[in-house]
Motif scaffolding. Sequence first.
Motif, short mmCIF file in Angstrom:
data_model
loop_
_atom_site.label_atom_id
_atom_site.label_comp_id
_atom_site.label_asym_id
_atom_site.label_seq_id
_atom_site.Cartn_x
_atom_site.Cartn_y
_atom_site.Cartn_z
N ILE A 34 0.86 -1.18 0.00
CA ILE A 34 0.00 0.00 0.00
C ILE A 34 0.89 1.23 0.00
CG2 ILE A 34 -1.78 1.30 1.23
CD1 ILE A 34 -2.71 -1.33 2.47
N ASP A 35 0.84 1.98 -1.08
CA ASP A 35 1.68 3.16 -1.22
C ASP A 35 0.85 4.29 -1.84
OD1 ASP A 35 4.64 4.21 -1.23
OD2 ASP A 35 3.82 4.73 -3.21
N ILE A 36 0.63 5.34 -1.08
CA ILE A 36 -0.25 6.42 -1.51
C ILE A 36 0.24 7.10 -2.79
CG2 ILE A 36 -1.31 8.62 -0.87
CD1 ILE A 36 -2.38 6.12 0.58
N PRO A 37 1.53 7.46 -2.91
CA PRO A 37 1.97 8.06 -4.17
C PRO A 37 1.73 7.16 -5.38
CG PRO A 37 3.61 8.42 -2.46
CD PRO A 37 2.61 7.47 -1.90
N SER A 38 1.93 5.85 -5.21
CA SER A 38 1.70 4.92 -6.32
C SER A 38 0.23 4.89 -6.70
CB SER A 38 2.16 3.52 -5.93
OG SER A 38 3.55 3.50 -5.68
N ILE A 39 -0.65 4.91 -5.68
CA ILE A 39 -2.10 4.91 -5.93
C ILE A 39 -2.51 6.17 -6.67
CG2 ILE A 39 -4.36 5.01 -4.83
CD1 ILE A 39 -3.22 3.23 -2.61
N PHE A 148 -15.25 2.11 -22.47
CA PHE A 148 -14.83 2.73 -21.22
C PHE A 148 -13.87 1.81 -20.47
CE2 PHE A 148 -15.31 3.17 -16.64
CZ PHE A 148 -15.13 4.52 -16.43
N TRP A 149 -14.26 0.54 -20.34
CA TRP A 149 -13.43 -0.41 -19.59
C TRP A 149 -12.17 -0.77 -20.36
CZ3 TRP A 149 -14.22 -0.95 -14.65
CH2 TRP A 149 -15.49 -0.64 -14.14
N GLU A 150 -12.27 -0.87 -21.68
CA GLU A 150 -11.08 -1.17 -22.47
C GLU A 150 -10.07 -0.03 -22.40
OE1 GLU A 150 -12.77 -4.15 -25.96
OE2 GLU A 150 -12.78 -1.99 -26.31
N THR A 151 -10.56 1.20 -22.45
CA THR A 151 -9.67 2.35 -22.36
C THR A 151 -8.99 2.41 -21.00
OG1 THR A 151 -11.05 3.60 -23.90
CG2 THR A 151 -9.51 4.86 -22.56
N TRP A 152 -9.75 2.17 -19.94
CA TRP A 152 -9.15 2.18 -18.60
C TRP A 152 -8.11 1.05 -18.49
CZ3 TRP A 152 -12.16 1.85 -13.30
CH2 TRP A 152 -11.31 2.34 -12.28
N GLY A 153 -8.43 -0.10 -19.09
CA GLY A 153 -7.48 -1.20 -19.07
C GLY A 153 -6.18 -0.88 -19.80
N GLU A 154 -6.27 -0.03 -20.81
CA GLU A 154 -5.07 0.39 -21.52
C GLU A 154 -4.29 1.44 -20.73
OE1 GLU A 154 -6.66 1.86 -25.13
OE2 GLU A 154 -7.19 -0.12 -25.94
N GLN A 155 -5.02 2.36 -20.11
CA GLN A 155 -4.37 3.46 -19.40
C GLN A 155 -3.75 3.03 -18.07
OE1 GLN A 155 -3.77 6.41 -20.67
NE2 GLN A 155 -4.82 5.78 -22.55
N GLY A 156 -4.32 2.00 -17.42
CA GLY A 156 -3.78 1.57 -16.13
C GLY A 156 -2.31 1.18 -16.21
N PRO A 157 -1.92 0.22 -17.06
CA PRO A 157 -0.50 -0.15 -17.17
C PRO A 157 0.36 1.01 -17.68
CG PRO A 157 -1.90 -1.87 -18.08
CD PRO A 157 -2.79 -0.69 -17.82
N ALA A 158 -0.21 1.86 -18.56
CA ALA A 158 0.57 2.99 -19.09
C ALA A 158 0.95 3.94 -17.96
CB ALA A 158 -0.24 3.72 -20.16
N TRP A 159 -0.02 4.26 -17.10
CA TRP A 159 0.28 5.13 -15.97
C TRP A 159 1.11 4.41 -14.92
CZ3 TRP A 159 -0.15 10.25 -15.13
CH2 TRP A 159 -0.84 11.00 -16.11
N GLY A 160 0.99 3.10 -14.87
CA GLY A 160 1.89 2.33 -14.00
C GLY A 160 3.33 2.48 -14.44
N MET A 161 3.55 2.48 -15.75
CA MET A 161 4.89 2.69 -16.29
C MET A 161 5.39 4.10 -16.00
SD MET A 161 7.53 1.50 -17.69
CE MET A 161 6.90 -0.12 -18.16
N ASN A 184 11.67 4.96 -3.08
CA ASN A 184 11.53 5.30 -4.50
C ASN A 184 11.38 4.04 -5.37
OD1 ASN A 184 11.67 8.13 -4.29
ND2 ASN A 184 13.89 8.08 -4.16
N MET A 185 12.10 2.98 -5.01
CA MET A 185 11.95 1.73 -5.74
C MET A 185 10.57 1.13 -5.51
SD MET A 185 13.10 -0.42 -7.83
CE MET A 185 14.86 -0.10 -7.97
N ALA A 186 10.04 1.31 -4.29
CA ALA A 186 8.69 0.81 -3.99
C ALA A 186 7.66 1.50 -4.87
CB ALA A 186 8.36 1.04 -2.52
N VAL A 187 7.79 2.83 -5.02
CA VAL A 187 6.88 3.56 -5.90
C VAL A 187 7.01 3.04 -7.32
CG1 VAL A 187 6.37 5.80 -6.93
CG2 VAL A 187 6.84 5.64 -4.49
N ALA A 188 8.25 2.81 -7.75
CA ALA A 188 8.50 2.34 -9.11
C ALA A 188 7.83 1.01 -9.38
CB ALA A 188 10.01 2.25 -9.36
N LEU A 189 7.93 0.09 -8.43
CA LEU A 189 7.39 -1.25 -8.64
C LEU A 189 5.89 -1.33 -8.37
CD1 LEU A 189 10.23 -3.42 -7.06
CD2 LEU A 189 9.82 -2.93 -9.47
N LEU A 190 5.42 -0.62 -7.36
CA LEU A 190 4.00 -0.71 -7.01
C LEU A 190 3.11 -0.06 -8.06
CD1 LEU A 190 4.02 -0.15 -3.15
CD2 LEU A 190 3.49 -2.25 -4.39
#
Length: 264
Positions: A34-39, A148-161, A184-190
């Motif tokens: 659980i990491d607030i910046p990552s969320i 809507f769900w397909e777009t969110w599914g595409e944007q989730g991993p993109a913003w994760g990157m 910082n590594m935790a934010v990167a991975l989470l």
Amino acid sequence: MDIASLLGVIIGLAMVIFGIVTGDGGFSLLGNFIDIPSIIITIGGSLSSLLSSNKLSSFIAGFKSFALPFKEKATDPGETIKKIIELSNVGRKEGLLALEEAANGIEDEFLKKGIMLVVDGTDPELVRGILETDLISMEDRHKKTISFWETWGEQGPAWGMIGTLVGLVNMLKNLEDSSSIGPNMAVALLTTLYGSLIANWLCAPFANKLKTNNEQEVLMKTLTIEGLLSIQAGENPRVIEEKLKSFLAPDLRVSLSSDAGGEE
């Protein structure tokens, strides 16, 4: 309620939690994930992309569709065929005007609408046009929700990157401070983890379930249109039954009893 969707979501979450707590430390390890910046980066960022990709009304409507994959819809093509054959028998024996009374007990608004068009003596091509327009409009609404769900599914991993890059930049900028490397590594991975969960735990399954539901509804309405036009044309109920059964998979054709209504 659609038990499959509910179980899928619960079991998927349970598998992730199980993978976390099996390490040394048990449930205390959950706090590490659980990491607030990552969320904020992943969920907030992906939602911002969704918002900019849609009108506000479509954005809100998309969120309201969250419950749709969990709703069980009555889509039994066999029952629809049986109902159409019953109506065909009534129309053949008593005339098309008798269908108006038979339509009173029908809950399917699409079928009832078609029956009333037939009873009113509407031209067959116009009946088809009206009902197919209704069908196309339904598909368009469904496609917007699925998108809507397909777009969110595409944007989730993109913003994760994006979050991963943010964490890596902060880490590399402060290599001399060893205490900052871990956070910082935790934010990167989470952020990558959260993005993958958004895409694969929620969005992709929800979009696929909505596609399946849409296909079933399209099949039901296509059956209805063809059945009503056949009734209007005065075709033999047995012929109508065989025609409608051709829309079904072979195993469903076998399971559909031929004595369900086809009469001479």
